[in-house]
Design a protein around this motif. Structure first.
Motif, PDB file in Angstrom:
ATOM      1  N   LEU A 199      33.955 -12.400  -6.418  1.00  0.00           N
ATOM      2  CA  LEU A 199      35.206 -11.916  -5.853  1.00  0.00           C
ATOM      3  C   LEU A 199      35.379 -10.439  -6.159  1.00  0.00           C
ATOM      4  CD1 LEU A 199      37.950 -12.570  -4.472  1.00  0.00           C
ATOM      5  CD2 LEU A 199      38.846 -13.065  -6.754  1.00  0.00           C
ATOM      6  N   GLU A 200      35.600  -9.644  -5.106  1.00  0.00           N
ATOM      7  CA  GLU A 200      35.815  -8.209  -5.252  1.00  0.00           C
ATOM      8  C   GLU A 200      37.226  -7.874  -4.773  1.00  0.00           C
ATOM      9  OE1 GLU A 200      35.880  -5.042  -6.481  1.00  0.00           O
ATOM     10  OE2 GLU A 200      33.687  -5.320  -6.399  1.00  0.00           O
ATOM     11  N   THR A 201      38.021  -7.210  -5.613  1.00  0.00           N
ATOM     12  CA  THR A 201      39.398  -6.869  -5.249  1.00  0.00           C
ATOM     13  C   THR A 201      39.692  -5.373  -5.336  1.00  0.00           C
ATOM     14  OG1 THR A 201      40.177  -7.250  -7.522  1.00  0.00           O
ATOM     15  CG2 THR A 201      40.235  -9.126  -6.001  1.00  0.00           C
ATOM     16  N   ARG A 202      38.743  -4.576  -5.789  1.00  0.00           N
ATOM     17  CA  ARG A 202      38.971  -3.126  -5.843  1.00  0.00           C
ATOM     18  C   ARG A 202      38.984  -2.586  -4.411  1.00  0.00           C
ATOM     19  NH1 ARG A 202      34.080  -1.650  -9.677  1.00  0.00           N
ATOM     20  NH2 ARG A 202      33.198  -3.278  -8.326  1.00  0.00           N
ATOM     21  N   PRO A 203      40.045  -1.874  -4.019  1.00  0.00           N
ATOM     22  CA  PRO A 203      40.213  -1.486  -2.601  1.00  0.00           C
ATOM     23  C   PRO A 203      38.990  -0.822  -1.980  1.00  0.00           C
ATOM     24  CG  PRO A 203      42.198  -0.985  -3.828  1.00  0.00           C
ATOM     25  CD  PRO A 203      41.185  -1.435  -4.843  1.00  0.00           C
ATOM     26  N   GLY A 204      38.429   0.179  -2.629  1.00  0.00           N
ATOM     27  CA  GLY A 204      37.272   0.858  -2.049  1.00  0.00           C
ATOM     28  C   GLY A 204      36.072  -0.055  -1.929  1.00  0.00           C
ATOM     29  N   GLU A 205      35.863  -0.910  -2.934  1.00  0.00           N
ATOM     30  CA  GLU A 205      34.722  -1.818  -2.909  1.00  0.00           C
ATOM     31  C   GLU A 205      34.889  -2.932  -1.879  1.00  0.00           C
ATOM     32  OE1 GLU A 205      31.911  -1.205  -4.502  1.00  0.00           O
ATOM     33  OE2 GLU A 205      32.920   0.649  -5.086  1.00  0.00           O
ATOM     34  N   VAL A 206      36.142  -3.331  -1.603  1.00  0.00           N
ATOM     35  CA  VAL A 206      36.391  -4.324  -0.548  1.00  0.00           C
ATOM     36  C   VAL A 206      35.933  -3.774   0.795  1.00  0.00           C
ATOM     37  CG1 VAL A 206      38.184  -5.541   0.760  1.00  0.00           C
ATOM     38  CG2 VAL A 206      38.275  -5.497  -1.733  1.00  0.00           C
ATOM     39  N   GLU A 207      36.269  -2.496   1.055  1.00  0.00           N
ATOM     40  CA  GLU A 207      35.861  -1.870   2.311  1.00  0.00           C
ATOM     41  C   GLU A 207      34.335  -1.748   2.394  1.00  0.00           C
ATOM     42  OE1 GLU A 207      37.956  -0.687   5.026  1.00  0.00           O
ATOM     43  OE2 GLU A 207      39.101  -2.188   3.937  1.00  0.00           O
ATOM     44  N   VAL A 208      33.721  -1.377   1.298  1.00  0.00           N
ATOM     45  CA  VAL A 208      32.261  -1.253   1.270  1.00  0.00           C
ATOM     46  C   VAL A 208      31.610  -2.599   1.573  1.00  0.00           C
ATOM     47  CG1 VAL A 208      30.266  -0.856  -0.228  1.00  0.00           C
ATOM     48  CG2 VAL A 208      32.203   0.726  -0.277  1.00  0.00           C
ATOM     49  N   ALA A 209      32.099  -3.650   0.918  1.00  0.00           N
ATOM     50  CA  ALA A 209      31.527  -4.982   1.138  1.00  0.00           C
ATOM     51  C   ALA A 209      31.726  -5.425   2.581  1.00  0.00           C
ATOM     52  CB  ALA A 209      32.163  -5.988   0.184  1.00  0.00           C
ATOM     53  N   HIS A 210      32.935  -5.251   3.107  1.00  0.00           N
ATOM     54  CA  HIS A 210      33.228  -5.699   4.478  1.00  0.00           C
ATOM     55  C   HIS A 210      32.302  -5.026   5.489  1.00  0.00           C
ATOM     56  CE1 HIS A 210      35.440  -6.785   8.099  1.00  0.00           C
ATOM     57  NE2 HIS A 210      35.405  -5.512   8.429  1.00  0.00           N
ATOM     58  N   TYR A 211      32.189  -3.718   5.413  1.00  0.00           N
ATOM     59  CA  TYR A 211      31.394  -3.011   6.419  1.00  0.00           C
ATOM     60  C   TYR A 211      29.895  -3.193   6.211  1.00  0.00           C
ATOM     61  CZ  TYR A 211      35.530  -1.051   8.493  1.00  0.00           C
ATOM     62  OH  TYR A 211      36.739  -0.916   9.144  1.00  0.00           O
ATOM     63  N   SER A 212      29.469  -3.416   4.980  1.00  0.00           N
ATOM     64  CA  SER A 212      28.046  -3.711   4.777  1.00  0.00           C
ATOM     65  C   SER A 212      27.705  -5.071   5.366  1.00  0.00           C
ATOM     66  CB  SER A 212      27.693  -3.646   3.291  1.00  0.00           C
ATOM     67  OG  SER A 212      28.334  -4.678   2.567  1.00  0.00           O
ATOM     68  N   TRP A 213      28.602  -6.060   5.206  1.00  0.00           N
ATOM     69  CA  TRP A 213      28.380  -7.373   5.822  1.00  0.00           C
ATOM     70  C   TRP A 213      28.381  -7.263   7.342  1.00  0.00           C
ATOM     71  CZ3 TRP A 213      32.528 -10.467   2.578  1.00  0.00           C
ATOM     72  CH2 TRP A 213      32.093 -10.538   1.245  1.00  0.00           C
ATOM     73  N   LEU A 214      29.346  -6.512   7.857  1.00  0.00           N
ATOM     74  CA  LEU A 214      29.462  -6.376   9.315  1.00  0.00           C
ATOM     75  C   LEU A 214      28.236  -5.684   9.894  1.00  0.00           C
ATOM     76  CD1 LEU A 214      31.729  -7.279  11.213  1.00  0.00           C
ATOM     77  CD2 LEU A 214      32.629  -4.959  11.126  1.00  0.00           C
ATOM     78  N   ASN A 215      27.686  -4.730   9.155  1.00  0.00           N
ATOM     79  CA  ASN A 215      26.489  -4.041   9.615  1.00  0.00           C
ATOM     80  C   ASN A 215      25.270  -4.969   9.586  1.00  0.00           C
ATOM     81  OD1 ASN A 215      25.029  -1.512  10.349  1.00  0.00           O
ATOM     82  ND2 ASN A 215      24.039  -1.858   8.367  1.00  0.00           N
ATOM     83  N   ALA A 216      25.195  -5.801   8.567  1.00  0.00           N
ATOM     84  CA  ALA A 216      24.052  -6.715   8.426  1.00  0.00           C
ATOM     85  C   ALA A 216      24.197  -7.963   9.298  1.00  0.00           C
ATOM     86  CB  ALA A 216      23.893  -7.127   6.968  1.00  0.00           C
ATOM     87  N   MET A 217      25.441  -8.354   9.580  1.00  0.00           N
ATOM     88  CA  MET A 217      25.704  -9.578  10.337  1.00  0.00           C
ATOM     89  C   MET A 217      26.700  -9.294  11.463  1.00  0.00           C
ATOM     90  SD  MET A 217      26.091 -12.155   7.053  1.00  0.00           S
ATOM     91  CE  MET A 217      27.047 -10.974   6.070  1.00  0.00           C
ATOM     92  N   PRO A 218      26.305  -8.488  12.457  1.00  0.00           N
ATOM     93  CA  PRO A 218      27.247  -8.112  13.517  1.00  0.00           C
ATOM     94  C   PRO A 218      27.621  -9.314  14.382  1.00  0.00           C
ATOM     95  CG  PRO A 218      25.027  -7.420  14.079  1.00  0.00           C
ATOM     96  CD  PRO A 218      24.958  -7.924  12.667  1.00  0.00           C
ATOM     97  N   PRO A 219      28.798  -9.270  14.988  1.00  0.00           N
ATOM     98  CA  PRO A 219      29.217 -10.377  15.866  1.00  0.00           C
ATOM     99  C   PRO A 219      28.294 -10.479  17.073  1.00  0.00           C
ATOM    100  CG  PRO A 219      31.055  -8.917  15.341  1.00  0.00           C
ATOM    101  CD  PRO A 219      29.830  -8.224  14.881  1.00  0.00           C
ATOM    102  N   GLU A 220      27.836 -11.682  17.369  1.00  0.00           N
ATOM    103  CA  GLU A 220      27.052 -11.922  18.569  1.00  0.00           C
ATOM    104  C   GLU A 220      27.991 -12.333  19.694  1.00  0.00           C
ATOM    105  OE1 GLU A 220      24.041 -14.766  17.736  1.00  0.00           O
ATOM    106  OE2 GLU A 220      22.927 -13.430  16.378  1.00  0.00           O
ATOM    107  N   SER A 221      27.656 -11.923  20.918  1.00  0.00           N
ATOM    108  CA  SER A 221      28.544 -12.200  22.046  1.00  0.00           C
ATOM    109  C   SER A 221      28.768 -13.701  22.227  1.00  0.00           C
ATOM    110  CB  SER A 221      27.976 -11.596  23.333  1.00  0.00           C
ATOM    111  OG  SER A 221      26.677 -12.114  23.607  1.00  0.00           O
ATOM    112  N   GLY A 222      27.736 -14.496  21.993  1.00  0.00           N
ATOM    113  CA  GLY A 222      27.886 -15.937  22.143  1.00  0.00           C
ATOM    114  C   GLY A 222      28.906 -16.513  21.182  1.00  0.00           C
ATOM    115  N   GLN A 223      28.922 -16.002  19.940  1.00  0.00           N
ATOM    116  CA  GLN A 223      29.885 -16.508  18.963  1.00  0.00           C
ATOM    117  C   GLN A 223      31.296 -16.041  19.296  1.00  0.00           C
ATOM    118  OE1 GLN A 223      29.406 -18.796  16.901  1.00  0.00           O
ATOM    119  NE2 GLN A 223      31.301 -18.762  15.718  1.00  0.00           N
ATOM    120  N   ARG A 224      31.415 -14.826  19.792  1.00  0.00           N
ATOM    121  CA  ARG A 224      32.749 -14.369  20.217  1.00  0.00           C
ATOM    122  C   ARG A 224      33.289 -15.263  21.336  1.00  0.00           C
ATOM    123  NH1 ARG A 224      34.953  -9.762  18.018  1.00  0.00           N
ATOM    124  NH2 ARG A 224      33.544  -8.074  17.415  1.00  0.00           N
TER     125      ARG A 224
END
Length: 221
Positions: free
Chosen positions: A127-152
């Motif tokens: 669990l990460e709750t530090r504001p800057g680190e939350v943003e880092v984690a979110h965008y790193s996940w989004l970059n590694a696991m982008p939304p696929e059109s089929g799932q949308r």
């Protein structure tokens, strides 16, 4: 207690019979107010918000890109009212809900119908709750696991099934930023626009749908 967060949970269906699900309770501020996200052994994910003891579906049961195995990884980020979920290395959904502002996090499991008693395990939680680190984690996940059109589109169908037309429209607009909508996407856009009484948008979407698939009978109707 936490408000914005990014978390990774390793969860296992240890022993299950019938339809069961496991996941996390989030931003809990008591027995009456919290959010929960569950992944089922039938390959679906959902999110509900509970306020004053009254549940409200935020994301209905939505098919995952691939069914969760008996042991799976659930990643969640909550940034203000925006929630994003990933399961086993794939984007699962994003949704907006401001029911719960902050609170505790807990393991959750549920079984449906007359299933025999089941067992579940939370094997890992980061669990990460530090504001800057939350943003880092979110965008790193989004970059590694982008939304696929089929799932949308699966998410849009789920929203439409419960009358969440605006939430569906938001997902279609974001899908279109990645790539032009196919005939199915245009039909879903038209369906939502009709229910929101956006007649010009509905007509344009149906025309676009039929241009891509002239033989589509539901669009013709």
């Amino acid at each position: 207690l936490c408000d914005d967060f990014a978390c990774e949970a390793g969860i296992r269906f240890v022993e299950s019979s019938g339809h069961v699900a496991a996941g996390l309770i989030l931003r809990g501020s008591g027995e009456q107010d919290f959010v929960y996200v569950l992944v089922s052994n039938q390959g679906h994910i959902r999110m509900d918000a509970v306020f004053n003891g009254e549940p409200r579906t935020v994301v209905p049961w939505t098919e995952l890109p691939s069914p969760a195995a008996s042991a799976f990884e659930l990643r969640l980020s909550a940034r203000g009212s925006v929630w994003t979920a990933f399961v086993d290395g794939a984007w699962a959904f994003e949704a907006e809900d401001d029911t719960a502002k902050a609170g505790w996090i807990a393991f959750a499991a549920q079984q449906y119908g007359d299933a025999a008693p089941s067992r579940f395990a939370l094997e890992r939680l980061v669990l990460e709750t530090r504001p800057g680190e939350v943003e880092v984690a979110h965008y790193s996940w989004l970059n590694a696991m982008p939304p696929e059109s089929g799932q949308r589109l699966r998410l849009v169908r789920s929203f439409h099934a419960t009358g969440s037309w605006l939430a569906g429209a938001v997902q279609l607009k974001r899908a279109e930023r990645q790539a032009p909508l196919d005939a199915e996407g245009q039909f879903l856009r038209a369906e939502g626009a009709i229910h929101m009484e956006l007649w010009d948008e509905a007509e344009a979407a149906l025309s676009a749908c039929l241009a891509l698939d002239p033989n589509r009978e539901d669009a013709r109707e």
